[in-house]
Design a protein around this motif. Structure first.
Motif, PDB file in Angstrom:
ATOM      1  N   THR A 401      -0.088   3.991 -26.743  1.00  0.00           N
ATOM      2  CA  THR A 401       0.414   2.847 -25.981  1.00  0.00           C
ATOM      3  C   THR A 401      -0.313   1.572 -26.368  1.00  0.00           C
ATOM      4  OG1 THR A 401       1.022   4.240 -24.088  1.00  0.00           O
ATOM      5  CG2 THR A 401       0.704   1.894 -23.656  1.00  0.00           C
ATOM      6  N   LEU A 402      -1.621   1.670 -26.502  1.00  0.00           N
ATOM      7  CA  LEU A 402      -2.408   0.505 -26.890  1.00  0.00           C
ATOM      8  C   LEU A 402      -1.995  -0.004 -28.267  1.00  0.00           C
ATOM      9  CD1 LEU A 402      -5.925   1.749 -25.736  1.00  0.00           C
ATOM     10  CD2 LEU A 402      -4.444   0.109 -24.560  1.00  0.00           C
ATOM     11  N   ALA A 403      -1.786   0.941 -29.201  1.00  0.00           N
ATOM     12  CA  ALA A 403      -1.403   0.548 -30.557  1.00  0.00           C
ATOM     13  C   ALA A 403      -0.040  -0.130 -30.562  1.00  0.00           C
ATOM     14  CB  ALA A 403      -1.401   1.768 -31.473  1.00  0.00           C
ATOM     15  N   GLU A 404       0.933   0.460 -29.851  1.00  0.00           N
ATOM     16  CA  GLU A 404       2.275  -0.108 -29.827  1.00  0.00           C
ATOM     17  C   GLU A 404       2.301  -1.445 -29.085  1.00  0.00           C
ATOM     18  OE1 GLU A 404       5.065   0.811 -31.334  1.00  0.00           O
ATOM     19  OE2 GLU A 404       3.864   2.332 -32.337  1.00  0.00           O
ATOM     20  N   PHE A 405       1.573  -1.499 -27.968  1.00  0.00           N
ATOM     21  CA  PHE A 405       1.518  -2.744 -27.208  1.00  0.00           C
ATOM     22  C   PHE A 405       0.885  -3.853 -28.040  1.00  0.00           C
ATOM     23  CE2 PHE A 405      -1.149  -5.422 -24.357  1.00  0.00           C
ATOM     24  CZ  PHE A 405      -0.121  -6.130 -23.759  1.00  0.00           C
ATOM     25  N   GLY A 406      -0.239  -3.546 -28.667  1.00  0.00           N
ATOM     26  CA  GLY A 406      -0.904  -4.543 -29.493  1.00  0.00           C
ATOM     27  C   GLY A 406      -0.065  -4.970 -30.674  1.00  0.00           C
ATOM     28  N   ASN A 407       0.618  -4.013 -31.299  1.00  0.00           N
ATOM     29  CA  ASN A 407       1.456  -4.326 -32.442  1.00  0.00           C
ATOM     30  C   ASN A 407       2.611  -5.237 -32.047  1.00  0.00           C
ATOM     31  OD1 ASN A 407       2.306  -3.730 -35.323  1.00  0.00           O
ATOM     32  ND2 ASN A 407       4.104  -3.024 -34.221  1.00  0.00           N
ATOM     33  N   GLY A 408       3.297  -4.881 -30.947  1.00  0.00           N
ATOM     34  CA  GLY A 408       4.404  -5.718 -30.474  1.00  0.00           C
ATOM     35  C   GLY A 408       3.934  -7.108 -30.076  1.00  0.00           C
TER      36      GLY A 408
END
Length: 486
Positions: A401-408
Protein backbone atom coordinates in the motif's frame (compact mmCIF):
# COMPACT_ATOMS: atom_id res chain seq x y z
CA UNK A 1 2.68 -25.04 7.23
CA UNK A 2 5.25 -24.66 10.00
CA UNK A 3 8.69 -23.47 9.03
CA UNK A 4 11.50 -25.73 10.28
CA UNK A 5 14.60 -24.24 11.91
CA UNK A 6 16.39 -24.79 8.60
CA UNK A 7 13.55 -23.29 6.57
CA UNK A 8 11.48 -25.06 3.94
CA UNK A 9 13.60 -27.61 2.06
CA UNK A 10 12.60 -26.15 -1.33
CA UNK A 11 12.64 -22.53 -0.19
CA UNK A 12 14.97 -21.17 -2.89
CA UNK A 13 13.01 -22.82 -5.69
CA UNK A 14 9.78 -21.54 -4.16
CA UNK A 15 11.29 -18.06 -3.97
CA UNK A 16 11.92 -18.27 -7.71
CA UNK A 17 8.28 -19.19 -8.30
CA UNK A 18 6.83 -16.36 -6.25
CA UNK A 19 9.27 -13.91 -7.81
CA UNK A 20 7.98 -14.98 -11.23
CA UNK A 21 4.44 -14.25 -10.05
CA UNK A 22 5.56 -10.89 -8.68
CA UNK A 23 7.32 -10.04 -11.91
CA UNK A 24 4.09 -10.20 -13.92
CA UNK A 25 2.63 -7.42 -11.76
CA UNK A 26 5.70 -5.23 -11.67
CA UNK A 27 6.39 -5.36 -15.39
CA UNK A 28 2.90 -4.07 -16.01
CA UNK A 29 3.46 -1.12 -13.69
CA UNK A 30 6.12 0.38 -15.96
CA UNK A 31 5.70 -1.25 -19.37
CA UNK A 32 2.88 1.19 -20.07
CA UNK A 33 5.14 4.23 -19.64
CA UNK A 34 7.06 3.53 -22.82
CA UNK A 35 3.82 3.08 -24.79
CA UNK A 36 2.62 6.62 -24.03
CA UNK A 37 3.49 8.01 -27.48
CA UNK A 38 1.77 5.08 -29.23
CA UNK A 39 -1.35 5.37 -27.10
CA UNK A 40 -1.46 9.13 -27.60
CA UNK A 41 -1.48 8.60 -31.37
CA UNK A 42 -3.47 5.39 -31.87
CA UNK A 43 -6.17 5.88 -29.23
CA UNK A 44 -6.23 9.70 -29.32
CA UNK A 45 -5.40 9.64 -25.62
CA UNK A 46 -5.07 12.94 -23.79
CA UNK A 47 -2.66 13.57 -20.93
CA UNK A 48 -5.54 12.90 -18.53
CA UNK A 49 -6.32 9.60 -20.28
CA UNK A 50 -2.69 8.53 -20.01
CA UNK A 51 -2.58 9.31 -16.30
CA UNK A 52 -5.77 7.31 -15.77
CA UNK A 53 -4.39 4.35 -17.73
CA UNK A 54 -1.38 4.32 -15.45
CA UNK A 55 -3.18 5.15 -12.21
CA UNK A 56 -6.41 3.14 -12.58
CA UNK A 57 -4.34 0.09 -11.74
CA UNK A 58 -2.80 1.80 -8.70
CA UNK A 59 -6.19 3.12 -7.58
CA UNK A 60 -7.77 -0.33 -7.37
CA UNK A 61 -4.66 -2.08 -6.11
CA UNK A 62 -4.00 0.47 -3.37
CA UNK A 63 -7.58 0.21 -2.15
CA UNK A 64 -7.49 -3.59 -1.95
CA UNK A 65 -3.99 -4.38 -0.64
CA UNK A 66 -4.85 -4.47 3.06
CA UNK A 67 -7.98 -6.51 2.37
CA UNK A 68 -6.04 -8.89 0.14
CA UNK A 69 -3.33 -9.34 2.76
CA UNK A 70 -5.89 -10.04 5.46
CA UNK A 71 -7.66 -12.56 3.21
CA UNK A 72 -4.36 -14.30 2.49
CA UNK A 73 -3.60 -14.64 6.22
CA UNK A 74 -7.04 -16.04 6.94
CA UNK A 75 -7.86 -18.21 3.94
CA UNK A 76 -4.40 -19.25 2.74
CA UNK A 77 -1.59 -17.52 0.91
CA UNK A 78 -1.28 -20.18 -1.78
CA UNK A 79 -4.98 -19.86 -2.64
CA UNK A 80 -4.64 -16.10 -2.98
CA UNK A 81 -1.55 -16.48 -5.19
CA UNK A 82 -3.49 -18.73 -7.56
CA UNK A 83 -6.50 -16.40 -7.60
CA UNK A 84 -4.27 -13.37 -8.20
CA UNK A 85 -2.47 -14.94 -11.16
CA UNK A 86 -5.74 -16.03 -12.74
CA UNK A 87 -7.36 -12.60 -12.37
CA UNK A 88 -4.27 -10.83 -13.60
CA UNK A 89 -4.15 -13.03 -16.68
CA UNK A 90 -7.79 -12.34 -17.56
CA UNK A 91 -7.28 -8.60 -17.06
CA UNK A 92 -4.19 -8.64 -19.28
CA UNK A 93 -6.12 -10.35 -22.08
CA UNK A 94 -8.89 -7.77 -21.85
CA UNK A 95 -6.40 -4.89 -21.87
CA UNK A 96 -4.54 -6.26 -24.86
CA UNK A 97 -7.74 -6.40 -26.90
CA UNK A 98 -9.09 -2.98 -25.83
CA UNK A 99 -10.04 -0.62 -28.66
CA UNK A 100 -10.78 2.57 -26.70
CA UNK A 101 -9.20 4.45 -23.82
CA UNK A 102 -12.22 3.71 -21.62
CA UNK A 103 -11.89 -0.04 -22.22
CA UNK A 104 -8.19 0.03 -21.46
CA UNK A 105 -8.70 2.01 -18.26
CA UNK A 106 -11.40 -0.46 -17.13
CA UNK A 107 -9.16 -3.44 -17.93
CA UNK A 108 -6.29 -1.89 -15.99
CA UNK A 109 -8.59 -1.43 -13.00
CA UNK A 110 -9.53 -5.12 -13.23
CA UNK A 111 -5.87 -6.10 -13.31
CA UNK A 112 -5.45 -4.19 -10.06
CA UNK A 113 -7.54 -6.79 -8.24
CA UNK A 114 -5.22 -9.60 -9.25
CA UNK A 115 -2.22 -7.39 -8.60
CA UNK A 116 -3.34 -6.72 -5.02
CA UNK A 117 -3.53 -10.45 -4.29
CA UNK A 118 -0.09 -11.08 -5.80
CA UNK A 119 1.66 -8.15 -4.14
CA UNK A 120 0.60 -9.24 -0.66
CA UNK A 121 1.07 -13.01 -0.92
CA UNK A 122 4.52 -13.17 -2.51
CA UNK A 123 6.31 -11.31 0.29
CA UNK A 124 4.22 -13.07 2.95
CA UNK A 125 5.20 -16.50 1.60
CA UNK A 126 8.88 -15.50 1.52
CA UNK A 127 8.72 -14.54 5.20
CA UNK A 128 7.18 -17.92 6.04
CA UNK A 129 9.62 -20.27 4.29
CA UNK A 130 12.95 -18.69 5.31
CA UNK A 131 14.65 -18.55 8.70
CA UNK A 132 15.26 -15.11 10.23
CA UNK A 133 18.93 -15.33 9.30
CA UNK A 134 18.12 -15.95 5.64
CA UNK A 135 15.30 -13.45 5.37
CA UNK A 136 17.47 -10.39 4.52
CA UNK A 137 19.01 -12.18 1.52
CA UNK A 138 15.63 -13.57 0.42
CA UNK A 139 14.00 -10.16 0.69
CA UNK A 140 16.94 -8.69 -1.20
CA UNK A 141 16.28 -11.06 -4.10
CA UNK A 142 12.54 -10.33 -3.88
CA UNK A 143 13.31 -6.59 -3.94
CA UNK A 144 15.70 -7.09 -6.87
CA UNK A 145 12.89 -8.68 -8.83
CA UNK A 146 10.71 -5.70 -7.91
CA UNK A 147 13.32 -3.36 -9.33
CA UNK A 148 13.88 -5.61 -12.33
CA UNK A 149 10.23 -5.35 -13.24
CA UNK A 150 10.19 -1.64 -12.45
CA UNK A 151 13.12 -0.82 -14.70
CA UNK A 152 12.94 -3.45 -17.46
CA UNK A 153 9.28 -2.76 -18.17
CA UNK A 154 10.29 0.02 -20.59
CA UNK A 155 12.83 -2.31 -22.24
CA UNK A 156 10.32 -5.09 -22.83
CA UNK A 157 7.68 -2.56 -23.83
CA UNK A 158 10.05 -0.96 -26.31
CA UNK A 159 10.91 -4.32 -27.88
CA UNK A 160 7.23 -5.28 -28.20
CA UNK A 161 6.28 -1.90 -29.68
CA UNK A 162 9.06 -2.17 -32.24
CA UNK A 163 7.67 -5.48 -33.51
CA UNK A 164 3.96 -5.55 -32.62
CA UNK A 165 1.04 -3.26 -31.86
CA UNK A 166 0.63 -1.68 -28.42
CA UNK A 167 -1.75 -4.39 -27.12
CA UNK A 168 1.11 -6.90 -27.16
CA UNK A 169 2.60 -5.27 -24.04
CA UNK A 170 -0.32 -6.76 -22.10
CA UNK A 171 -0.66 -10.08 -23.93
CA UNK A 172 2.96 -10.90 -23.05
CA UNK A 173 1.71 -11.38 -19.48
CA UNK A 174 -0.38 -14.40 -20.45
CA UNK A 175 2.35 -17.07 -20.83
CA UNK A 176 4.13 -15.79 -17.71
CA UNK A 177 0.90 -15.94 -15.67
CA UNK A 178 0.17 -19.46 -16.98
CA UNK A 179 3.66 -20.69 -16.09
CA UNK A 180 3.35 -19.07 -12.68
CA UNK A 181 0.03 -20.81 -12.04
CA UNK A 182 1.46 -24.24 -12.77
CA UNK A 183 4.52 -23.62 -10.61
CA UNK A 184 2.51 -22.25 -7.65
CA UNK A 185 0.15 -25.23 -7.67
CA UNK A 186 3.04 -27.68 -7.80
CA UNK A 187 5.55 -26.14 -5.42
CA UNK A 188 4.27 -23.43 -3.07
CA UNK A 189 3.13 -24.75 0.34
CA UNK A 190 -0.08 -23.48 1.89
CA UNK A 191 0.23 -21.26 4.96
CA UNK A 192 -2.21 -19.13 6.93
CA UNK A 193 -2.82 -17.58 10.33
CA UNK A 194 -3.27 -20.49 12.77
CA UNK A 195 -5.56 -18.36 14.94
CA UNK A 196 -8.15 -18.17 12.16
CA UNK A 197 -9.35 -14.66 13.02
CA UNK A 198 -12.89 -13.81 12.03
CA UNK A 199 -13.11 -11.82 8.79
CA UNK A 200 -13.27 -8.08 9.40
CA UNK A 201 -15.78 -7.29 6.65
CA UNK A 202 -16.55 -3.73 7.70
CA UNK A 203 -12.86 -2.98 8.10
CA UNK A 204 -12.21 -4.33 4.61
CA UNK A 205 -14.96 -2.13 3.17
CA UNK A 206 -13.79 1.00 4.97
CA UNK A 207 -10.12 0.53 4.04
CA UNK A 208 -10.97 -0.11 0.39
CA UNK A 209 -13.25 2.92 0.10
CA UNK A 210 -10.93 5.19 2.09
CA UNK A 211 -7.72 4.33 0.24
CA UNK A 212 -9.46 4.43 -3.14
CA UNK A 213 -10.88 7.88 -2.38
CA UNK A 214 -7.47 9.12 -1.24
CA UNK A 215 -5.67 7.88 -4.36
CA UNK A 216 -8.52 9.25 -6.52
CA UNK A 217 -7.98 12.70 -5.02
CA UNK A 218 -4.27 12.48 -5.72
CA UNK A 219 -4.82 11.38 -9.32
CA UNK A 220 -7.45 14.05 -9.99
CA UNK A 221 -5.45 16.95 -8.53
CA UNK A 222 -3.16 17.75 -11.48
CA UNK A 223 -5.94 17.68 -14.09
CA UNK A 224 -8.78 19.36 -12.16
CA UNK A 225 -6.91 21.55 -9.67
CA UNK A 226 -6.11 20.79 -6.06
CA UNK A 227 -8.87 23.11 -4.82
CA UNK A 228 -11.56 21.82 -7.19
CA UNK A 229 -14.75 20.35 -5.79
CA UNK A 230 -13.91 16.94 -7.22
CA UNK A 231 -10.59 16.75 -5.43
CA UNK A 232 -11.74 18.29 -2.15
CA UNK A 233 -14.81 16.04 -2.00
CA UNK A 234 -12.85 12.83 -2.60
CA UNK A 235 -10.17 13.94 -0.12
CA UNK A 236 -12.84 14.66 2.50
CA UNK A 237 -14.40 11.24 1.92
CA UNK A 238 -10.95 9.66 2.33
CA UNK A 239 -10.28 11.46 5.61
CA UNK A 240 -13.68 10.62 7.10
CA UNK A 241 -13.72 6.98 5.97
CA UNK A 242 -10.11 6.30 7.01
CA UNK A 243 -10.81 7.89 10.40
CA UNK A 244 -13.80 5.56 10.78
CA UNK A 245 -11.55 2.68 9.72
CA UNK A 246 -9.03 3.56 12.42
CA UNK A 247 -11.76 3.86 15.06
CA UNK A 248 -13.33 0.55 14.05
CA UNK A 249 -10.00 -1.28 14.03
CA UNK A 250 -9.22 -0.03 17.54
CA UNK A 251 -12.55 -1.29 18.93
CA UNK A 252 -12.94 -4.84 17.60
CA UNK A 253 -11.21 -7.99 18.95
CA UNK A 254 -10.09 -9.24 15.50
CA UNK A 255 -8.94 -6.17 13.57
CA UNK A 256 -7.73 -6.45 9.99
CA UNK A 257 -5.00 -3.90 10.81
CA UNK A 258 -3.72 -3.93 14.37
CA UNK A 259 -3.04 -0.26 15.15
CA UNK A 260 -0.52 -1.31 17.80
CA UNK A 261 1.90 -1.88 14.90
CA UNK A 262 2.30 1.90 14.71
CA UNK A 263 3.65 2.00 18.26
CA UNK A 264 6.68 0.10 17.00
CA UNK A 265 9.35 2.67 16.12
CA UNK A 266 11.03 0.31 13.69
CA UNK A 267 7.76 -0.07 11.84
CA UNK A 268 6.92 3.65 11.72
CA UNK A 269 10.45 4.56 10.61
CA UNK A 270 10.36 2.12 7.71
CA UNK A 271 6.84 3.23 6.80
CA UNK A 272 7.91 6.88 6.56
CA UNK A 273 10.86 6.06 4.35
CA UNK A 274 8.87 3.69 2.11
CA UNK A 275 6.29 6.34 1.22
CA UNK A 276 8.85 8.98 0.31
CA UNK A 277 11.10 6.67 -1.68
CA UNK A 278 8.14 5.48 -3.75
CA UNK A 279 7.03 9.09 -4.20
CA UNK A 280 10.37 10.21 -5.59
CA UNK A 281 11.13 7.15 -7.69
CA UNK A 282 7.69 6.50 -9.14
CA UNK A 283 7.13 10.03 -10.37
CA UNK A 284 10.70 10.45 -11.60
CA UNK A 285 10.74 7.31 -13.76
CA UNK A 286 7.38 8.32 -15.24
CA UNK A 287 8.92 11.61 -16.35
CA UNK A 288 12.28 10.16 -17.38
CA UNK A 289 10.82 7.80 -19.98
CA UNK A 290 9.10 10.75 -21.65
CA UNK A 291 12.33 12.77 -21.60
CA UNK A 292 14.28 9.97 -23.32
CA UNK A 293 11.73 9.69 -26.12
CA UNK A 294 10.37 13.21 -26.59
CA UNK A 295 13.47 15.32 -25.84
CA UNK A 296 16.47 13.10 -26.62
CA UNK A 297 14.65 11.48 -29.53
CA UNK A 298 15.10 7.80 -28.69
CA UNK A 299 12.60 5.22 -29.96
CA UNK A 300 10.70 3.00 -27.52
CA UNK A 301 13.25 0.17 -27.62
CA UNK A 302 16.22 2.56 -27.37
CA UNK A 303 14.62 4.31 -24.41
CA UNK A 304 14.04 0.97 -22.72
CA UNK A 305 17.63 -0.12 -23.28
CA UNK A 306 18.90 3.09 -21.78
CA UNK A 307 16.98 2.55 -18.54
CA UNK A 308 18.28 -1.05 -18.17
CA UNK A 309 21.48 -0.14 -16.22
CA UNK A 310 19.31 0.75 -13.20
CA UNK A 311 17.80 -2.74 -13.07
CA UNK A 312 21.08 -4.49 -13.86
CA UNK A 313 22.84 -2.72 -11.00
CA UNK A 314 20.14 -3.73 -8.51
CA UNK A 315 20.02 -7.32 -9.76
CA UNK A 316 23.81 -7.66 -9.64
CA UNK A 317 24.11 -6.32 -6.09
CA UNK A 318 21.18 -8.34 -4.69
CA UNK A 319 21.57 -11.66 -6.47
CA UNK A 320 25.25 -11.83 -5.52
CA UNK A 321 24.36 -11.08 -1.90
CA UNK A 322 26.55 -7.95 -1.83
CA UNK A 323 23.66 -5.70 -0.79
CA UNK A 324 22.63 -8.07 2.02
CA UNK A 325 26.22 -8.07 3.34
CA UNK A 326 26.28 -4.28 3.31
CA UNK A 327 23.01 -4.16 5.20
CA UNK A 328 24.36 -6.60 7.82
CA UNK A 329 27.61 -4.69 8.28
CA UNK A 330 26.14 -1.21 8.26
CA UNK A 331 22.97 -1.97 10.18
CA UNK A 332 19.49 -1.17 8.88
CA UNK A 333 19.38 2.59 9.71
CA UNK A 334 22.74 3.41 8.13
CA UNK A 335 22.09 1.14 5.14
CA UNK A 336 18.82 2.95 4.42
CA UNK A 337 20.42 6.38 4.85
CA UNK A 338 23.37 5.65 2.54
CA UNK A 339 21.17 3.92 -0.01
CA UNK A 340 18.72 6.78 -0.27
CA UNK A 341 21.47 9.41 -0.38
CA UNK A 342 22.83 7.57 -3.43
CA UNK A 343 19.38 7.44 -4.99
CA UNK A 344 18.80 11.12 -4.35
CA UNK A 345 22.17 11.90 -5.89
CA UNK A 346 21.22 9.89 -8.95
CA UNK A 347 18.06 11.92 -9.46
CA UNK A 348 20.03 15.15 -9.09
CA UNK A 349 22.55 13.91 -11.67
CA UNK A 350 19.77 13.19 -14.15
CA UNK A 351 18.12 16.56 -13.49
CA UNK A 352 21.30 18.58 -14.00
CA UNK A 353 23.11 16.49 -16.62
CA UNK A 354 20.41 14.83 -18.73
CA UNK A 355 20.06 17.83 -21.05
CA UNK A 356 23.64 17.22 -22.18
CA UNK A 357 22.82 13.76 -23.48
CA UNK A 358 22.72 10.20 -22.22
CA UNK A 359 25.99 10.02 -20.17
CA UNK A 360 24.54 12.16 -17.39
CA UNK A 361 21.42 10.01 -17.34
CA UNK A 362 23.55 6.84 -17.16
CA UNK A 363 25.45 8.15 -14.15
CA UNK A 364 22.17 8.91 -12.42
CA UNK A 365 20.73 5.47 -13.19
CA UNK A 366 23.82 3.71 -11.78
CA UNK A 367 23.64 5.75 -8.56
CA UNK A 368 19.92 5.05 -8.21
CA UNK A 369 20.50 1.35 -8.78
CA UNK A 370 23.26 1.09 -6.19
CA UNK A 371 21.21 2.98 -3.61
CA UNK A 372 18.02 1.06 -4.30
CA UNK A 373 19.80 -2.29 -4.01
CA UNK A 374 20.64 -1.48 -0.39
CA UNK A 375 17.74 0.71 0.79
CA UNK A 376 14.67 -1.04 -0.63
CA UNK A 377 15.20 -4.52 0.91
CA UNK A 378 16.35 -2.96 4.17
CA UNK A 379 13.07 -1.07 4.49
CA UNK A 380 10.95 -4.04 3.45
CA UNK A 381 12.71 -6.23 6.03
CA UNK A 382 12.25 -3.57 8.72
CA UNK A 383 8.51 -3.45 8.06
CA UNK A 384 8.02 -7.22 7.92
CA UNK A 385 10.23 -8.03 10.92
CA UNK A 386 8.21 -5.63 13.08
CA UNK A 387 5.00 -7.61 12.45
CA UNK A 388 4.17 -11.08 13.85
CA UNK A 389 4.65 -13.91 11.29
CA UNK A 390 0.97 -14.84 11.52
CA UNK A 391 0.14 -11.37 10.16
CA UNK A 392 2.63 -11.55 7.29
CA UNK A 393 -0.08 -11.00 4.69
CA UNK A 394 -1.25 -7.80 6.36
CA UNK A 395 2.37 -6.69 6.70
CA UNK A 396 2.93 -7.25 2.99
CA UNK A 397 -0.32 -5.40 2.34
CA UNK A 398 0.96 -2.41 4.31
CA UNK A 399 4.28 -2.51 2.45
CA UNK A 400 2.51 -2.70 -0.92
CA UNK A 401 0.00 0.00 0.00
CA UNK A 402 2.79 2.39 0.87
CA UNK A 403 4.57 1.67 -2.41
CA UNK A 404 1.43 2.13 -4.51
CA UNK A 405 0.32 5.21 -2.59
CA UNK A 406 3.74 6.81 -2.88
CA UNK A 407 4.04 5.93 -6.55
CA UNK A 408 0.62 7.37 -7.40
CA UNK A 409 1.34 10.48 -5.35
CA UNK A 410 4.70 10.88 -7.09
CA UNK A 411 3.22 10.64 -10.59
CA UNK A 412 0.52 13.15 -9.67
CA UNK A 413 2.63 15.69 -7.78
CA UNK A 414 5.77 15.58 -9.93
CA UNK A 415 3.54 15.63 -13.00
CA UNK A 416 1.85 18.73 -11.58
CA UNK A 417 5.25 20.35 -10.98
CA UNK A 418 6.17 19.65 -14.59
CA UNK A 419 2.85 21.03 -15.86
CA UNK A 420 3.32 24.22 -13.84
CA UNK A 421 6.53 24.87 -15.79
CA UNK A 422 5.41 23.41 -19.11
CA UNK A 423 2.12 25.06 -20.00
CA UNK A 424 0.80 22.77 -22.76
CA UNK A 425 -1.68 19.92 -23.12
CA UNK A 426 1.16 17.49 -23.87
CA UNK A 427 4.63 17.60 -25.37
CA UNK A 428 3.64 15.81 -28.64
CA UNK A 429 0.75 18.27 -29.14
CA UNK A 430 3.00 21.26 -28.48
CA UNK A 431 5.66 19.95 -30.88
CA UNK A 432 3.08 19.32 -33.58
CA UNK A 433 1.79 22.89 -33.24
CA UNK A 434 5.29 24.39 -33.47
CA UNK A 435 5.77 26.03 -36.84
CA UNK A 436 9.55 26.14 -37.00
CA UNK A 437 12.67 24.47 -35.67
CA UNK A 438 13.23 27.38 -33.30
CA UNK A 439 9.73 27.00 -31.85
CA UNK A 440 10.21 23.27 -31.41
CA UNK A 441 13.46 23.97 -29.62
CA UNK A 442 11.72 26.36 -27.24
CA UNK A 443 9.07 23.72 -26.53
CA UNK A 444 11.63 21.03 -25.70
CA UNK A 445 13.66 23.48 -23.61
CA UNK A 446 10.53 24.35 -21.63
CA UNK A 447 9.77 20.67 -21.10
CA UNK A 448 13.37 19.98 -20.02
CA UNK A 449 13.22 22.84 -17.50
CA UNK A 450 10.01 21.46 -16.03
CA UNK A 451 11.51 17.98 -15.93
CA UNK A 452 14.59 19.27 -14.10
CA UNK A 453 12.47 20.92 -11.42
CA UNK A 454 10.33 17.78 -11.00
CA UNK A 455 13.35 15.51 -10.64
CA UNK A 456 14.89 17.81 -8.03
CA UNK A 457 11.65 17.71 -6.04
CA UNK A 458 11.75 13.91 -6.28
CA UNK A 459 15.38 13.90 -5.13
CA UNK A 460 14.47 15.97 -2.07
CA UNK A 461 11.65 13.55 -1.22
CA UNK A 462 13.95 10.53 -1.44
CA UNK A 463 16.65 12.21 0.66
CA UNK A 464 14.13 13.28 3.28
CA UNK A 465 12.71 9.76 3.37
CA UNK A 466 16.13 8.24 3.91
CA UNK A 467 17.11 10.59 6.71
CA UNK A 468 13.74 10.33 8.46
CA UNK A 469 13.70 6.53 8.29
CA UNK A 470 17.30 6.28 9.51
CA UNK A 471 16.70 8.57 12.49
CA UNK A 472 13.54 6.75 13.57
CA UNK A 473 15.09 3.30 13.15
CA UNK A 474 18.20 4.34 15.07
CA UNK A 475 16.03 5.58 17.94
CA UNK A 476 14.15 2.29 17.88
CA UNK A 477 17.40 0.34 18.21
CA UNK A 478 18.55 2.46 21.13
CA UNK A 479 15.25 2.13 22.96
CA UNK A 480 13.93 -1.00 24.53
CA UNK A 481 12.84 -3.50 21.84
CA UNK A 482 9.24 -2.94 20.80
CA UNK A 483 7.06 -5.98 21.23
CA UNK A 484 4.08 -6.39 18.96
CA UNK A 485 1.72 -9.18 19.80
CA UNK A 486 -0.34 -11.04 17.25
Amino acid sequence: MTTTPQGHPQRWLILGVICLAQLTVLLDNTVLNVAIPSLTTELDATTSDIQWMINAYSLVQSGLLLTAGSAADRYGRKKMLIAGLALFGVGSLTAGLASTTAQLIAARAGMGIGGALLMTTTLAVAMQIFTPGEQPKAIGIWAAVNSLGFATGPLIGGFMLNHFWWGAIFLINLPVAALGLVAVVALVPESKNPQGDRPDLLGALLSTVGMSALVFAIISGPAHGWTSGRVLTSAAVAVVVLALFGYWESRIPYPMLDLHFFRNRRFTGAVAGAVLIAFGMGGSLFLLTQHLQFVLGYGPLEAGLRTAPLALTIVALNFTGVAAKWMTRLGTPLAIAIGMVLMSGGLVAIALLASGGYPGTLLGLLLIGAGGAVASPAMAHAIMSAIPPAKAGVGAGINGTLAEFGNGLGVAVLGAVLNSRFLAVSLPVALAAAGSAAERRRVTDSFSAGLETSLLVGACAVLLGGLLAAVLLRRAERAEPDVVTA
